[in-house]
Design a protein around this motif. Structure first.
Motif, short mmCIF file in Angstrom:
data_model
loop_
_atom_site.label_atom_id
_atom_site.label_comp_id
_atom_site.label_asym_id
_atom_site.label_seq_id
_atom_site.Cartn_x
_atom_site.Cartn_y
_atom_site.Cartn_z
N ALA A 217 -9.26 -13.34 -1.69
CA ALA A 217 -9.60 -14.55 -0.94
C ALA A 217 -8.42 -14.86 -0.02
CB ALA A 217 -9.90 -15.70 -1.88
N LEU A 218 -8.54 -14.50 1.25
CA LEU A 218 -7.42 -14.57 2.19
C LEU A 218 -7.51 -15.80 3.09
CD1 LEU A 218 -7.15 -10.81 3.25
CD2 LEU A 218 -6.00 -12.01 1.37
N ASP A 219 -6.38 -16.29 3.47
CA ASP A 219 -6.26 -17.48 4.30
C ASP A 219 -6.90 -17.27 5.67
OD1 ASP A 219 -4.89 -20.14 4.72
OD2 ASP A 219 -3.99 -19.01 6.36
N TRP A 220 -7.10 -18.39 6.35
CA TRP A 220 -7.61 -18.38 7.74
C TRP A 220 -6.79 -17.46 8.63
CZ3 TRP A 220 -10.36 -19.24 11.98
CH2 TRP A 220 -9.74 -19.60 13.18
N ARG A 221 -5.48 -17.50 8.48
CA ARG A 221 -4.61 -16.62 9.26
C ARG A 221 -3.49 -16.10 8.35
NH1 ARG A 221 -8.23 -16.28 12.22
NH2 ARG A 221 -8.33 -16.72 14.48
N PRO A 222 -3.75 -15.08 7.56
CA PRO A 222 -2.67 -14.54 6.73
C PRO A 222 -1.56 -13.96 7.61
CG PRO A 222 -4.61 -13.13 6.65
CD PRO A 222 -5.02 -14.38 7.36
N SER A 223 -0.35 -14.31 7.29
CA SER A 223 0.81 -13.81 8.02
C SER A 223 1.09 -12.36 7.62
CB SER A 223 2.03 -14.67 7.69
OG SER A 223 2.31 -14.58 6.29
N ALA A 224 2.12 -11.77 8.24
CA ALA A 224 2.54 -10.43 7.84
C ALA A 224 2.93 -10.42 6.37
CB ALA A 224 3.70 -9.96 8.71
N THR A 225 3.54 -11.52 5.94
CA THR A 225 3.89 -11.64 4.52
C THR A 225 2.64 -11.69 3.66
OG1 THR A 225 5.93 -12.82 5.07
CG2 THR A 225 5.09 -13.08 2.84
N GLY A 226 1.62 -12.42 4.15
CA GLY A 226 0.36 -12.50 3.41
C GLY A 226 -0.35 -11.16 3.32
N ILE A 227 -0.35 -10.40 4.42
CA ILE A 227 -0.97 -9.08 4.42
C ILE A 227 -0.23 -8.15 3.45
CG2 ILE A 227 -1.46 -7.04 5.80
CD1 ILE A 227 -3.33 -9.34 6.38
N ALA A 228 1.09 -8.23 3.46
CA ALA A 228 1.88 -7.39 2.54
C ALA A 228 1.58 -7.77 1.09
CB ALA A 228 3.38 -7.57 2.83
N TRP A 229 1.38 -9.04 0.84
CA TRP A 229 1.00 -9.47 -0.51
C TRP A 229 -0.35 -8.89 -0.89
CZ3 TRP A 229 -3.32 -12.20 -1.95
CH2 TRP A 229 -3.37 -12.59 -3.29
N ALA A 230 -1.32 -8.97 0.02
CA ALA A 230 -2.66 -8.43 -0.26
C ALA A 230 -2.58 -6.93 -0.55
CB ALA A 230 -3.59 -8.69 0.92
N GLN A 231 -1.75 -6.23 0.23
CA GLN A 231 -1.59 -4.79 -0.02
C GLN A 231 -0.98 -4.54 -1.38
OE1 GLN A 231 -2.52 -2.07 2.19
NE2 GLN A 231 -2.31 -1.22 0.12
N SER A 232 -0.05 -5.38 -1.78
CA SER A 232 0.58 -5.19 -3.10
C SER A 232 -0.43 -5.41 -4.22
CB SER A 232 1.76 -6.15 -3.26
OG SER A 232 1.34 -7.50 -3.44
N VAL A 233 -1.36 -6.32 -4.03
CA VAL A 233 -2.39 -6.56 -5.03
C VAL A 233 -3.28 -5.32 -5.17
CG1 VAL A 233 -4.46 -7.90 -5.59
CG2 VAL A 233 -2.40 -9.06 -4.77
N ILE A 234 -3.70 -4.77 -4.04
CA ILE A 234 -4.52 -3.56 -4.07
C ILE A 234 -3.75 -2.41 -4.72
CG2 ILE A 234 -5.69 -1.83 -2.65
CD1 ILE A 234 -6.28 -4.05 -0.64
N ASP A 235 -2.48 -2.29 -4.39
CA ASP A 235 -1.66 -1.21 -4.95
C ASP A 235 -1.52 -1.34 -6.47
OD1 ASP A 235 -1.31 -0.25 -2.40
OD2 ASP A 235 0.70 -1.12 -2.14
N LYS A 236 -1.51 -2.57 -6.96
CA LYS A 236 -1.39 -2.79 -8.41
C LYS A 236 -2.72 -2.57 -9.14
CE LYS A 236 2.40 -6.12 -8.01
NZ LYS A 236 2.79 -7.56 -8.13
N HIS A 237 -3.81 -2.46 -8.40
CA HIS A 237 -5.13 -2.24 -8.99
C HIS A 237 -5.80 -1.06 -8.28
CE1 HIS A 237 -4.14 -6.51 -9.65
NE2 HIS A 237 -4.80 -6.38 -10.80
N PRO A 238 -5.23 0.13 -8.42
CA PRO A 238 -5.65 1.27 -7.58
C PRO A 238 -7.05 1.79 -7.85
CG PRO A 238 -4.11 1.99 -9.28
CD PRO A 238 -4.13 0.49 -9.34
N LYS A 239 -7.68 1.38 -8.94
CA LYS A 239 -9.00 1.91 -9.26
C LYS A 239 -10.11 0.88 -9.11
CE LYS A 239 -7.62 5.69 -12.32
NZ LYS A 239 -7.89 6.37 -13.61
N LEU A 240 -9.79 -0.30 -8.61
CA LEU A 240 -10.79 -1.35 -8.53
C LEU A 240 -11.43 -1.40 -7.14
CD1 LEU A 240 -9.32 -4.39 -10.49
CD2 LEU A 240 -10.33 -2.27 -11.32
N PRO A 241 -12.76 -1.47 -7.06
CA PRO A 241 -13.40 -1.74 -5.77
C PRO A 241 -13.06 -3.15 -5.33
CG PRO A 241 -15.02 -1.73 -7.56
CD PRO A 241 -13.74 -1.26 -8.15
N VAL A 242 -12.86 -3.33 -4.02
CA VAL A 242 -12.34 -4.59 -3.49
C VAL A 242 -13.33 -5.21 -2.51
CG1 VAL A 242 -10.48 -5.68 -2.18
CG2 VAL A 242 -9.96 -3.81 -3.78
N ILE A 243 -13.56 -6.51 -2.67
CA ILE A 243 -14.33 -7.32 -1.72
C ILE A 243 -13.34 -8.26 -1.04
CG2 ILE A 243 -16.19 -9.00 -1.45
CD1 ILE A 243 -17.35 -7.89 -4.11
#
Length: 643
Positions: A217-243
């Motif tokens: 669930a991402l903000d209206w305008r995620p910053s570069a820091t926000g995008i990096a955070w989102a990527q880190s979440v995906i990286d920590k859950h490498p086998k989960l399908p993502v919406i």
């Protein structure tokens, strides 16, 4: 394309007590101007919770124990069918002194009341929860969402441009949105995984269909820091399908075709396209609704959907969209409707209310075909079931078991024997009908749950008669079997796309030589064989036998078997009745007439052929995998496809 990008767009409400309306001008996402119409409540002092136009007002909240369907939130986490509920822009219901919680309350109540029947596992709000982002706006909508909190329901929210200062990104600091719907609200949620340090981006992991799914669930305008955070979440859950859910990704044209907005393109390039786990994105903000399918860097589909109804009567009335995932059917079925409008008695609905009960046009009611296993295989491959040795599936009572592994793919089946793996001596030899060696060959193609990872490829046909089949010897023990104590016959089969009635109808999978007349039966058509498992002109499986206790043929029928797909067929007789199963599921065409055993003339069995009046007219056309004959009734959990 319609949007509402301005930070403080307003409808110039007329001071009327009932149905004020007006127009607004807004910037197009790519430049230019478009017009939208909307309905809002007039500014009424102390008017929070008022309903206009005779719409019924519902209580703002209720104890979940009092709701129909029972208390609590207990979805079936293993059911292959589950529902994700999506709620877009509710902003016009929470607009300063124009507060109308009843539609939202109705939607939230519907979710709780139908959570078990629909197997609802999660709700995601797409932002613009409020019109102005005021403390009072969030106090009102926060009170409505308390009904979900008390029921321990699982949901996510995110900030749209009207919930915060739209000119800022997720580093904006504290806001009324964050105070009302920040990470602290979800601290006791079983699905809440965490938030970015700023609190505006969250992730949630819910379990459904026996696996975990991740919602960003991402903000209206995620910053570069926000995008990096989102990527880190995906990286920590490498086998989960993502919406991915956020307020803006795509807009749609009037034909319902979605296109990435300028910001959506940035989000696509910086996050979505690089992560194969992201298979679905959901956003509001623009209208009309629409969708498209884009390809990510792995060459896989990403479904991009926009849903928003604030331009409709009563600000969309908290209309919801349900995404009904059905992993067995490899489909997501989508519906769009207003629980609030549905709650109004039909005879009391106004002309405008009737239009909002349910939206059934192709942009709002559709199905999305997804082969979930194949789509997720790149990051979470499904373990391939390995071959099983014959000894593992020769269960007590096995009379014959034939499998076709051990030969090179495409090599012909010649004059040697195919051994009966049961050890009972029911070996098979080839009989040619014409067409040369290629008429019957070994193949590596197989059903995913088949014990042997191999099959036989038959190229039979008629006019002229051609092909080849296999048969037992004249003295094979199986020839004399009458099965009075019951039986189970299993076969794996795949039909080619050009299987048709003109050349291949009534080609047999497994049959006995000898007619009903030869065995003393005079009912029905005595020229039919005493027992046969074959295929009709459309590809439906038929099991037809002359039982010991009947003078007529007793027949089981399946539905039409889709082509180019492997199927497991089983026929089980318990000594009294016969039941056909396709992939472990009983078919509708199972007769209730008592049937005991199978009469026999003592002649041979044929694999891949069928005879009529003792004449073999053709051989099978398609692939035939393992075949097992057991002299007793097996349960489904004992079938060759059982895990």
């Amino acid at each position: 394309m319609r949007d509402h990008n301005h930070d403080h767009d307003r409808c110039l409400a007329q001071a009327m007590a009932e149905t004020p309306q007006c127009a607004d001008l807004h910037e197009h996402p790519q430049g230019g101007v478009s017009r939208r119409w909307l309905l809002t409540a007039a500014g009424l002092a102390g008017g929070g919770g008022l309903a206009l136009g005779g719409l019924p007002a519902l209580p703002a909240a209720a104890n979940p124990d009092d709701l129909p369907g029972g208390a609590g939130w207990r979805p079936d986490r293993d059911d292959q069918r589950f529902t994700l509920v999506v709620m877009p822009d509710t902003q016009y219901l929470f607009d300063n002194d124009r507060v109308h919680p009843a539609p939202l309350d109705a939607s939230l109540r519907w979710i709780l009341e139908n959570s078990r029947e629909e197997n609802i596992v999660f709700l995601t709000h797409l932002g613009d929860m409020t019109q102005n982002g005021l403390v009072s706006d969030f106090a009102a909508i926060g009170k409505s969402f308390e009904v979900l909190d008390r029921a321990h329901a699982d949901y996510s929210v995110l900030a749209g441009n009207h919930d915060i200062n739209s000119g800022t990104d997720d580093q904006r600091g504290n806001t009324p949105y964050l105070q009302a719907f920040g990470p602290q609200r979800f601290s006791r949620s079983s699905t809440f995984g965490g938030a970015s340090p700023d609190g505006y981006n969250t992730y949630h992991v819910f379990r459904a269909a026996g696996r975990q799914w991740l919602v960003l669930a991402l903000d209206w305008r995620p910053s570069a820091t926000g995008i990096a955070w989102a990527q880190s979440v995906i990286d920590k859950h490498p086998k989960l399908p993502v919406i991915v859910t956020t307020h803006e990704i795509a807009f749609a044209d009037d034909a319902g075709e979605a296109h990435l907005s300028d910001f959506g393109r940035q989000l696509w390039d910086n996050l979505i396209v690089k992560n194969d786990q992201i298979f679905l994105t959901l956003n509001g903000h623009f209208w009309p609704p629409g969708r498209t399918v884009l390809k990510n860097n792995a060459g896989h589909d990403v479904h991009v959907h926009i849903t928003n109804y604030q331009d409709r009567y009563f600000g969309g009335g908290a209309m919801i969209r349900t995404y009904r995932f059905d992993l067995s059917r490899k489909t997501i079925d989508v519906r769009t409707f207003s629980p609030y409008m549905q709650s109004i008695a039909e005879e009391r609905r106004s002309e405008l209310e009737r239009l909002e009960v349910e939206l059934t046009d192709p942009a709002n009611a559709f199905s999305v075909p997804i082969d979930f296993g194949a789509r997720f295989n790149g990051f979470d491959p499904v373990p391939v079931r390995g071959p099983r040795p014959a000894r593992a599936v020769v269960v007590p009572g096995t009379l014959a078991y034939w499998r076709f592994d051990g030969a090179a793919d495409g090599s012909p089946v010649l004059q040697g024997k195919i051994r009966d793996q049961s050890g009972n001596g029911n070996d098979l030899t080839r009989v040619s009908l014409g067409g040369g060696d290629a008429a019957l060959t070994y193949s590596n193609d197989h059903h995913s749950d088949q014990p042997a990872h191999a099959s036989l490829h038959f190229l039979g046909g008629k006019n002229p008669i051609r092909g080849a089949y296999l048969r037992t010897a004249d003295d094979a023990p199986l020839n004399k079997a009458t099965f009075e104590r019951g039986y189970t016959i299993e076969a794996f089969v795949k039909l080619p796309s050009d299987f048709d009635d003109g050349s291949h109808a009534w080609c047999g999978l497994l049959s006995r030589m000898g007619s009903g007349r030869d065995a003393g039966k005079t009912g029905a058509d005595p020229s039919e064989p005493t027992g046969t498992l074959n295929l009709d002109s459309g590809g439906a499986a038929q099991w037809a036998v002359f039982p010991r206790n009947q003078n007529d043929i007793i027949t089981n029928w399946s539905h039409l078997l889709p082509k180019n797909q492997w199927w497991h067929i089983a026929v089980v007789n318990d000594g009294t009745h016969s039941v056909m199963y396709i992939d472990g599921c009983p078919v509708v065409g199972n007769p209730s007439t008592p049937a005991n055993g199978i009469v026999t003339t003592g002649e041979f069995w044929m694999l891949g052929a069928y005879d009529y009046d003792r004449i073999v007219e053709q051989s099978f056309y398609g692939w035939l995998g393992d075949v097992r004959v057991v002299g007793r009734a097996l349960s489904v959990r004992e079938f060759l496809i059982a895990k």
